[in-house]
Every structure is written in structure tokens, then in C-alpha cells.
Scaffold this active site. Structure first.
Site, PDB file in Angstrom:
ATOM      1  N   THR A   1      50.239  37.729  50.546  1.00  0.00           N
ATOM      2  CA  THR A   1      51.039  38.878  50.972  1.00  0.00           C
ATOM      3  C   THR A   1      52.514  38.521  50.864  1.00  0.00           C
ATOM      4  O   THR A   1      53.001  37.634  51.567  1.00  0.00           O
ATOM      5  CB  THR A   1      50.704  39.265  52.419  1.00  0.00           C
ATOM      6  OG1 THR A   1      49.312  39.573  52.518  1.00  0.00           O
ATOM      7  CG2 THR A   1      51.519  40.477  52.862  1.00  0.00           C
TER       8      THR A   1
ATOM      9  N   LYS B   1      49.483  46.554  49.928  1.00  0.00           N
ATOM     10  CA  LYS B   1      49.074  45.560  50.922  1.00  0.00           C
ATOM     11  C   LYS B   1      49.935  45.660  52.180  1.00  0.00           C
ATOM     12  O   LYS B   1      49.452  45.459  53.292  1.00  0.00           O
ATOM     13  CB  LYS B   1      49.158  44.149  50.341  1.00  0.00           C
ATOM     14  CG  LYS B   1      48.693  43.037  51.305  1.00  0.00           C
ATOM     15  CD  LYS B   1      47.232  43.187  51.703  1.00  0.00           C
ATOM     16  CE  LYS B   1      46.780  42.142  52.733  1.00  0.00           C
ATOM     17  NZ  LYS B   1      46.780  40.782  52.229  1.00  0.00           N
TER      18      LYS B   1
ATOM     19  N   LYS C   1      54.534  36.797  60.170  1.00  0.00           N
ATOM     20  CA  LYS C   1      55.067  36.821  58.801  1.00  0.00           C
ATOM     21  C   LYS C   1      54.938  38.207  58.174  1.00  0.00           C
ATOM     22  O   LYS C   1      55.918  38.777  57.675  1.00  0.00           O
ATOM     23  CB  LYS C   1      54.312  35.810  57.936  1.00  0.00           C
ATOM     24  CG  LYS C   1      54.625  35.897  56.434  1.00  0.00           C
ATOM     25  CD  LYS C   1      53.774  34.970  55.615  1.00  0.00           C
ATOM     26  CE  LYS C   1      52.339  35.425  55.468  1.00  0.00           C
ATOM     27  NZ  LYS C   1      52.182  36.540  54.496  1.00  0.00           N
TER      28      LYS C   1
END
Length: 305
Positions: free
Chosen positions: A97, A173, A241
Site C-alpha cells: 500500500t 486500495k 501508516k
């Protein structure tokens, strides 16, 4: 000819994916900075390489199943990186990602090096990785998709072809990660509220999973809370994150996302409290600290979890 596949990053998702590829008859080489991870893959019948460069030299397709953009940069372009060792015309499937802008730039740099890139973030968790039933949100050229087909067939239940350029897969995503992070944080808050009101946690789970308030993340993560088991299948740090990437992308677009920002604050609080490497369900421990609720304990472990 069946392509040779290299998998860089043998964590929960990478190990499952590499093993699924192997079991479907592909020649698979793995690499991880952890010698134990490499040894575990070898025990499954795979082979390991001493560096990303060594892996690339014996691969036609290289999957990157690492944690973040910094690791992607290192394994591709650092000392002993993939670029320079993967034969021209080879394919990099970038599964981590990262921000869409990072994916677009990676595509440009790999093209300059004579390599194809499929922007191919994955979803489904470690269990679906192991059984070859991931969802892949992919974008790239038709050539990249053609080269990736044997690997995609082996690792995914569903492949979404989202566009012809890197960046689109990573954009999708981020939508998924926004929802996943919000749903985990909401599930934790809902369970904390139920416990604080004196409800039995197992009963809350039973009722909600058969009611309109259910979500996939509630159904999947709350059992970790009920068992008091915070073994990291997907860690708190991952959502710190990923929701930061969501936040930064929103800032680039001048778009306010207050719900995602609230979830990010809860995961950040969990990380700050020392739970960053625990399962992401450990975000509920923020409420334990603030409200004094009593969480279920792990079997045979009277500790906090």
C-alpha cells in the site's frame, strides 16, 4: 513457458502468497530480511535468495509484498536491488500500500529501466493469501497484465482491472484502507461501549453479527478481542501508516476526511501507548486505558494481552 516468480517480503501476506504460488506449480523464490522467514519458506518447499538482486536474477516476475514505500524503494533501487538484475522486459508487481503518486512515479522509473510494472495492491488478509483467494486491485498496461496472468491466477480469487496506468490500483486500495481502518476503529469503540455498559462481550458479538450494525471487520477482528489474542496478523502500525497515506492524499486533493482522521488518531494513540506491533484490534486498548474497562484475557495468560 511457466514464469519464475520471486516474492520479496515473507510476512503474513507475503508468505501466504508465496506458498499459494508454489502449491499451484510455479517456481517461486523468496526473500526477506528475516532469516527465519526464509527458512520457513524453504520448509514449505520453496527456495530463498540472499538479496533482492539475487532473487531478481532468477525471476521473470517479482512481487513486492513489503510494508511501505521506503521498503519498496530500497528493494527496487537500493544496493542489491531488483533493478539492474531483473532482465529487461521483466515484470514488477507492486503489492504494497503506497500513495497513488508514488505508484505512478515507480511506473515511470521502472519503464525507464526497461521493466513493466503492475500496480497491484492486495486485500483479503493472511488466510486468503494462503489459499490463493486474494482480491487484487490492479492497473497497468495490457502487456503487464498478460505477463502477470500466471501469478494472478494462482494468488487471487478476483482481479479488478482498473486502468492502464500505475496509480489507479493504489487509489482504489486507499479507498479500501480508509474503510478498513474506520471499521476496525468503530468495531473497537462499539465493543468498548458495550463492555463499559456491562454487556457480555460474547453476547455483543453474537447480536451485532446478526444485525444491521455488522461489518466484515467487526466480524473478523472482534474475535481477537474476545480471545484476548493480539498476535499481529495485521498490526496497529499498518493502519497508522495507511491512514496517514489516506490523510496525505486528501491533503493533496484539498479534501477533508474527518472520519478517517478520527480513526487515524485512535490508531496513533494505540501506537503511542506501546501497542503498535500488536494486532490492529488492539486499538481497543486505548479505551481500556482511558475508561478502565476490563477486556477478555487470553487463555492461560492473565496478562493484558
Amino acid at each position: 513457458m511457466t514464469p519464475r516468480v520471486g516474492v520479496i517480503g515473507l510476512g503474513a501476506m507475503g508468505m501466504g502468497t508465496a506458498t499459494a504460488l508454489l502449491e499451484r506449480g510455479l517456481t517461486v523464490t523468496g526473500f526477506d530480511i528475516s532469516p527465519q522467514a526464509c527458512a520457513s519458506f524453504e520448509a514449505h518447499g520453496g527456495q530463498s535468495a540472499s538479496s533482492p538482486a539475487a532473487l531478481a536474477a532468477q525471476s521473470d516476475i517479482v512481487l513486492l509484498v513489503v510494508v511501505n514505500a521506503d521498503q519498496v524503494e530500497q528493494v527496487l533501487f537500493g544496493d542489491q536491488g531488483v533493478v539492474g538484475s531483473l532482465e529487461r522486459g521483466g515484470l514488477v508487481m507492486q503489492c504494497a500500500t503506497v500513495a497513488p503518486s508514488v505508484a505512478r512515479r515507480l511506473g515511470e522509473r521502472l519503464a525507464d529501466a526497461g521493466l513493466e510494472m503492475l500496480d497491484a495492491p492486495i486485500s483479503g488478509g493472511a488466510t486468503k493469501a494462503r489459499t490463493g483467494q486474494l482480491s487484487v486491485m490492479a492497473s497497468g498496461s495490457s502487456l503487464a497484465f498478460d505477463k502477470a496472468a500466471p501469478a494472478l491466477d494462482a494468488m487471487a480469487a478476483t482481479v479488478y482491472r482498473l486502468g492502464s496506468e500505475p496509480g489507479t490500483g493504489s487509489s482504489m486500495k486507499l479507498v479500501n484502507q480508509l474503510l478498513a481502518g474506520v471499521h476496525i476503529a468503530s468495531a473497537a469503540e462499539a465493543m468498548a461501549l458495550g463492555i463499559r455498559m456491562g454487556l457480555d462481550p460474547d453476547t455483543v458479538y453474537e447480536v451485532i453479527t446478526h444485525s444491521a450494525g455488522n461489518s466484515w471487520m467487526f466480524e473478523n477482528r472482534v474475535p481477537h478481542i474476545l480471545k484476548g489474542d493480539y498476535t499481529p496478523l495485521s498490526a496497529v502500525d499498518i493502519f497508522v501508516k495507511d491512514l496517514n497515506i489516506v490523510h496525505e492524499t486528501g491533503r493533496e486533493l484539498a479534501m477533508s476526511m474527518p472520519v478517517a482522521s478520527s480513526a487515524l488518531q485512535q490508531f496513533t494513540a494505540a501506537k503511542g501507548a506501546g501497542f503498535g506491533r500488536e494486532d490492529d484490534a488492539a486499538v481497543i486498548k486505548v479505551y481500556q486505558r482511558l475508561s478502565g474497562i476490563t477486556l477478555p484475557e487470553a487463555a492461560n495468560d492473565p496478562g493484558e494481552g
